[in-house]
Design an enzyme around this catalytic site. Structure first.
Site, PDB file in Angstrom:
ATOM      1  N   HIS A  68       4.758  77.861  46.206  1.00 10.97           N
ATOM      2  CA  HIS A  68       4.353  79.109  45.564  1.00 10.97           C
ATOM      3  C   HIS A  68       5.344  80.300  46.131  1.00 10.97           C
ATOM      4  O   HIS A  68       5.553  81.180  45.658  1.00 10.97           O
ATOM      5  CB  HIS A  68       2.935  79.457  46.034  1.00 10.97           C
ATOM      6  CG  HIS A  68       2.280  80.686  45.044  1.00 10.97           C
ATOM      7  ND1 HIS A  68       2.180  80.508  43.876  1.00 10.97           N
ATOM      8  CD2 HIS A  68       1.761  81.742  45.682  1.00 10.97           C
ATOM      9  CE1 HIS A  68       1.499  81.651  43.375  1.00 10.97           C
ATOM     10  NE2 HIS A  68       1.256  82.663  44.366  1.00 10.97           N
TER      11      HIS A  68
ATOM     12  N   ASP B  45       4.094  74.199  43.701  1.00 12.96           N
ATOM     13  CA  ASP B  45       3.217  75.277  43.847  1.00 12.96           C
ATOM     14  C   ASP B  45       1.767  74.807  43.790  1.00 12.96           C
ATOM     15  O   ASP B  45       1.141  74.194  42.630  1.00 12.96           O
ATOM     16  CB  ASP B  45       3.407  76.339  42.678  1.00 12.96           C
ATOM     17  CG  ASP B  45       2.842  77.754  42.911  1.00 12.96           C
ATOM     18  OD1 ASP B  45       1.992  77.709  43.617  1.00 12.96           O
ATOM     19  OD2 ASP B  45       3.663  78.556  42.440  1.00 12.96           O
TER      20      ASP B  45
ATOM     21  N   SER C 155       2.762  85.789  40.755  1.00  8.79           N
ATOM     22  CA  SER C 155       1.630  85.131  40.875  1.00  8.79           C
ATOM     23  C   SER C 155       0.544  85.923  39.952  1.00  8.79           C
ATOM     24  O   SER C 155       0.717  85.946  38.618  1.00  8.79           O
ATOM     25  CB  SER C 155       1.060  85.195  42.119  1.00  8.79           C
ATOM     26  OG  SER C 155      -0.165  84.146  42.416  1.00  8.79           O
TER      27      SER C 155
END
Length: 697
Positions: A669, A634, A549
């Protein structure tokens, strides 16, 4: 026996173990000019943003096929790693129980089941088991599944929980009548955040915007009503809303938060149709949270306190003009959170880079710290569900010690162990840990946590994996991961660089790694990597880096700045197209993160972002081996960022290295759901590094 692999990598394709070559997917270039502040950027892969385009989906599938082909000669290794990691997990296990209204609540797992079973027993675990929800049954028919813990109405007639079956973090709240077993209400497109009102028939919950996923409304729905009623709406698109209930169960809090500012309102749980009471009107830069302390409100705030302080006031005079100091600010100690009980307040603190728990008596004001001995560890609150309690539950773990739940006896002032997570085929005494300070290029000392197998020789030949994040003030804890033993047992050193942008060393540590100080984050990580090499732990031929991320942004930047330091890099769901994403207000998270990255609509921030944005700074040079991962659904980092980045890296890469993209087409995600399904992704990532090390066993 360790076998050495021969990696025949060419600039146009890579050879599998069968001697067959396959070229990487050719990404169509359709150049699009993007102009801001008189500056023109050219994006040849903007067309990948259209998830409805069949060609985009086919491209992602082609990338997956290519990645599988390149790693085909690791299939046996991946299977071995999967079974090895899975074997450490106790299949039939149970969490530490916690008490609530005369019941002990816990989860347990069974056999090959991927998801927890939510249960309770009357008393202190002596009654018969009552299964509330079997996650494995509820998940049937879904490739992806996530759910919140079930919540019973105060009279226990109804049960509610929220489910996400796509991975985009859109939750449907489901309410069941426990007498009939029938579903009586479904609330779609929510944040999954809800609380029961005292009447046992009304849910108060947060609704998300369907495009930006910003949680912008708090509503109430009474069972039997046809529609929900609005309680509060947030108009400022840099703020999000959430709902929480006090431990006393007397108050509901409506929390409006941005990166650097907060505003709280409260409602009595028995008067949810009344107008919410504002605690303190928002002031830019003022952060605070509120807990119910019975006859007063307990407030954690950064008002005149960079590392936060604890204050108190009465419910009828909640504004900051009436706040009185309860625990004063300390330049050395960051107060990260607190829990308020009838007799005590527990402070979750951070000092010297390590988490700590401090117990404050509400009766006599005495203070006691819970003692911990290891050099690197993490301690955190467990589930404490009762306001009037004699015990405080907390969880402790370290790089070598599995998670253990303890109960701190407020009266006796001592801990007792409740439950340690069982890890099969694992000996914590086989490993050594260190916590060191590395001097960064500007003279700042950066903490690094290390773990490796005892007997390691510092000869520069050891494979090493360094992990980092460094954003949002999130601290990367020296926590335990049983899967990591599969690397350590094969000679790896594992390091966590506690770089600026996190809060490991206090709030100032965060402030010095954000906005126009963001480059400190990247420089810290590079300097910590160099330290591992200088100290003989490893060398550039054996050093790997990993981050996800915002940590993927870190990976993207370090390979532009110092690609020579790393043999391979794993970038998980990486945030790499910083400028374009922060200019697009329709993308989830964008407007709420101007205070983290800056607002590129302002030239100063645009120029600074562009100077480090990974996608905008790819250039002709030799890049290390790369495994880049993403999820089609995501919501935090859109799939197209890593997809475009991989294509551009291949355009400019001057080294015969593999640059691979893996897209989970049914997740978001967090990757695959399920306790065993996720191991397959971990096994592939480990195999990627082990192949480069020539290790097949």
């Amino acid at each position: 026996m360790l076998l050495r692999l021969s990696l025949l990598l060419t600039s146009i394709g890579f050879t599998s173990s069968l001697g067959l070559a396959m070229a990487p997917p050719k990404t169509v270039r359709l150049e699009k000019k993007l102009e801001k502040h008189g500056d023109v950027r050219v994006d040849p892969y903007l067309w990948l943003h259209d998830r409805q385009n069949p060609k985009v989906i086919q491209h992602l599938k082609d990338e997956n096929a290519y990645t599988e082909f390149v790693l085909k000669d690791t299939e046996k290794l991946q299977t071995k790693l999967y079974e090895e990691i899975k074997g450490r997990i106790e299949k039939n296990d149970q969490s530490a129980p916690y008490s609530h209204h005369g019941y002990a609540y816990y989860t347990r797992t069974e056999g090959e089941g991927e998801y927890p079973i939510y249960c309770r027993r009357k008393g202190a675990m002596e009654g018969p088991e009552e299964i509330l929800v079997n996650g494995n049954v509820r998940a049937r028919g879904n490739k992806y599944f996530a759910m919140t813990a079930p919540s019973l109405s105060p009279d226990e007639r109804y049960m509610a929980y929220a489910v996400d079956t796509q991975g985009r973090r859109f939750y449907t709240i489901e309410v069941y009548d426990r007498k009939t077993g029938k579903r009586v209400l479904s609330l779609e497109k929510t944040k999954g955040n809800f609380e029961w009102a005292e009447d046992s028939k009304t849910l108060v919950y947060a609704r998300q915007d369907p495009t930006t996923l910003r949680s912008y409304q708090i509503l109430r729905r009474t069972l039997g009503d046809l529609k929900s009623e609005l309680i509060h709406e947030e108009k400022d698109n840099t703020f999000e809303l959430s709902i929480s209930k006090s431990l006393s169960e007397r108050l509901l809090f409506i929390n409006a938060t941005s990166t650097t500012t907060s505003e709280v309102r409260f409602l009595p749980t028995d008067k949810v149709k009344s107008t919410p009471t504002l605690v303190q009107q928002r002031v830019r830069g003022l952060e605070y949270s509120v807990e119910d302390g019975g006859d007063r409100l307990i407030i954690l705030t950064n008002s005149n306190a960079q590392n936060f302080q604890v204050m108190e006031t009465t419910r009828d005079k909640p504004g900051m003009a009436h706040w009185k100091t309860l625990v004063a600010h300390s330049p050395q100690i960051l107060i990260e959170g607190l829990e308020v009980f009838d007799s005590h307040i527990v402070l979750n603190q951070r000092e010297g880079g390590l988490s700590r728990l401090r117990i404050l008596s509400r009766k006599d004001g005495s203070v006691r710290d819970i003692p911990f001995q290891e050099a690197a560890y993490v301690v955190s609150p467990y589930i404490n569900a009762e306001y009037d309690t004699k015990d405080y539950l907390y969880a402790y773990q370290s790089l070598t010690r599995p998670n253990t739940v303890y109960a701190w006896d407020f009266a006796a002032q001592q801990s007792r162990e409740i439950k340690q997570t069982k890890v099969n085929n694992y000996d914590p005494n086989a490993y050594a840990t260190e916590r060191v300070m590395v001097k960064a290029r500007d003279g700042v000392d950066v903490p690094v946590s290390l773990v490796y197998k005892k007997g390691l020789q510092k000869n520069g030949k050891n494979p090493a994996l360094i992990y980092g994040y460094g954003s949002y003030g999130f601290s990367m804890e020296p926590s335990f991961r049983s899967a990591r033993a599969s690397l350590l047992d094969r000679g790896f050193v594992f390091a966590i660089a506690h770089i600026r942008g996190g809060s490991e060393m206090g709030r100032a540590w965060y402030e010095s790694g954000k906005l126009l100080n963001k480059k400190n984050t990247f420089h810290d990580f590079i300097d910590c990597s160099q330290w591992l090499i200088d100290q003989g732990f490893t060398s550039p031929d054996h050093l790997y880096a990993m981050g996800g991320s915002a940590g993927g942004l870190l990976m993207g930047t370090i390979i532009n700045l110092r690609p020579d330091l790393y043999k391979g890099v794993i970038a998980q769901v990486p945030f790499v197209d910083v400028v374009s994403s922060m200019l697009d207000e329709t993308i989830p998270l964008t407007t709420g993160e101007y205070d983290e990255w800056g607002d590129p609509r302002k030239k100063e921030f645009y120029d600074y972002m562009k100077s480090y944005s990974p996608y905008d700074n790819v250039k002709d040079q030799k890049y290390p081996h790369m495994l880049v991962t993403t999820g089609l659904h995501d919501s935090q980092v859109q799939y197209w960022e890593p997809a475009k980045w991989v294509a551009k890296l291949r355009d400019h890469n001057k080294a015969p290295t593999s640059i691979l993209l893996r897209t989970n087409l049914t997740a978001g995600h967090g990757g695959a759901s399920g306790r065993f399904a996720v191991i397959k992704e971990v096994a592939q990532e480990y195999a990627f590094m082990l192949k480069l090390e020539g290790l097949t066993l």
